[in-house]
Enzyme design. Structure first.
Site, PDB file in Angstrom:
ATOM      1  N   TYR A 119      78.335  21.876  19.948  1.00  0.00           N
ATOM      2  CA  TYR A 119      79.568  21.104  20.171  1.00  0.00           C
ATOM      3  C   TYR A 119      79.492  20.309  21.474  1.00  0.00           C
ATOM      4  O   TYR A 119      79.568  19.101  21.449  1.00  0.00           O
ATOM      5  CB  TYR A 119      80.826  21.994  20.133  1.00  0.00           C
ATOM      6  CG  TYR A 119      82.107  21.170  20.087  1.00  0.00           C
ATOM      7  CD1 TYR A 119      82.598  20.710  18.873  1.00  0.00           C
ATOM      8  CD2 TYR A 119      82.785  20.816  21.251  1.00  0.00           C
ATOM      9  CE1 TYR A 119      83.742  19.916  18.828  1.00  0.00           C
ATOM     10  CE2 TYR A 119      83.922  20.029  21.218  1.00  0.00           C
ATOM     11  CZ  TYR A 119      84.397  19.589  20.002  1.00  0.00           C
ATOM     12  OH  TYR A 119      85.518  18.807  19.959  1.00  0.00           O
ATOM     13  N   LYS A 173      62.326  29.008  16.421  1.00  0.00           N
ATOM     14  CA  LYS A 173      62.479  28.573  15.030  1.00  0.00           C
ATOM     15  C   LYS A 173      62.925  27.126  15.070  1.00  0.00           C
ATOM     16  O   LYS A 173      63.979  26.816  15.636  1.00  0.00           O
ATOM     17  CB  LYS A 173      63.525  29.431  14.318  1.00  0.00           C
ATOM     18  CG  LYS A 173      63.707  28.991  12.876  1.00  0.00           C
ATOM     19  CD  LYS A 173      65.104  29.142  12.355  1.00  0.00           C
ATOM     20  CE  LYS A 173      65.203  28.336  11.076  1.00  0.00           C
ATOM     21  NZ  LYS A 173      66.541  28.305  10.496  1.00  0.00           N
TER      22      LYS A 173
END
Length: 303
Positions: A119, A173
């Site tokens: 965000y 990842k």
């Protein structure tokens, strides 16, 4: 050492196929912990090398902190000790991320996966401070989850260099689908474990030095993705490439009707595994899309 080995600093040696397991819900959208655990069992029994509860497929942003803790407990209780359980603990704030990480360690998770905060935009120092604080809060290995399309935050390679110096930060990842970024990250950091985070890049990820993949397709047909990894691992590159071709097909089928997230739970029903609905505003596929998806699965002959 093989090109696609885990990082030398990774005590879990995470490799192979690590499905981002689903969070099951009852019809009223309350969490069904028993079926959530059963899905982890479903993928492990079909060859998954580890599980990652509370990734994107686990609908983690839609859960309360208590529900998230319950999911980690359920999955650890079911498959902990058999394969590594690396629990998603990331949140928008460092404070909440630390609390989730401490809980995961307390209940026996093997490692924690920390999505970049989202965000609000982050600068170099914000990344560093965040990951240093999370890593300092636990003795577990910490894996960064990089998914700029969802978080709005893309880690510069120069920032990754500094993150890699954090003691128990041992892997990443990558779901950026930015192959040059990933290839350079892998090249610069043999000490870190890298996992490809897109089903479109299982084969390519292994080629550039990832030790495995976090695969949404493996939530539905773990056998297929495990076969692809094992073929590659055995040096059968042509077969691995063919299996990647099938994975592309499954990935496209899951996107039938446009809503990828709904694909996994809808497709699991084709395998007689009912994980319930998604939590609104997400939803299962409508009947038309579900029927079209079923046809595509039948054409691919993966069920």
């Amino acid at each position: 050492m093989a090109h696609h080995d885990p990082g030398t600093d990774d005590p879990l040696s995470i490799h192979g196929v690590v499905p981002p397991t689903v969070t099951a819900f009852h019809e009223d959208e309350s969490v069904d912990y028993e079926t959530t655990a059963a899905h982890a069992r479903f993928v492990v029994d079909r060859g998954a090398h580890g599980v990652f509860p509370l990734g994107t497929n686990g609908e983690f942003p839609l859960l309360t902190p208590d529900e998230r803790e319950g999911v980690v407990e359920a999955v650890v209780e079911e498959v902990g000790g058999e394969v590594p359980v690396i629990a998603g603990v990331g949140a928008a704030s460092t404070r909440e991320t630390v609390a989730h990480a401490e809980h995961a360690e307390r209940v026996g998770a093997d490692g924690v996966v920390v999505v970049t905060p989202y965000y609000y935009p982050l600068d170099h120092d914000a990344y560093l401070d965040h990951y240093e604080r999370v890593a300092a809060a636990v003795d577990l290995p910490v894996y960064v989850y990089h998914i700029p399309s969802k978080t709005g935050n893309s880690i510069p390679l120069s920032t990754l260099d500094d993150l890699a110096a954090i003691d128990n930060l041992v892997g990443l990842k990558d779901s950026s689908k930015d192959v040059p970024w990933l290839a350079q990250a892998v090249d610069a950091h043999p000490e870190l474990t890298f996992l490809a985070g897109s089903d479109s890049l299982v084969f390519t990820g292994l080629e550039i030095g990832c030790s495995g993949a976090v695969s949404a397709v493996a939530n539905v047909v773990p056998e297929l993705v495990v076969d692809c990894y094992e073929a590659y691992d055995a040096g059968e590159e042509e077969r691995a490439r063919d299996l990647q071709h099938t994975i592309y097909g499954v990935r496209d089928a899951l996107k039938t009707g446009g809503a990828y997230m709904s694909g996994v739970k809808t497709a699991l029903r084709l395998r007689e595994f009912d994980a319930g609905p998604l939590r609104r505003p997400l939803r299962l596929k409508d009947e038309e899309s579900a029927a079209e998806m079923r046809e595509r699965f039948e054409d691919l002959d993966v069920l």
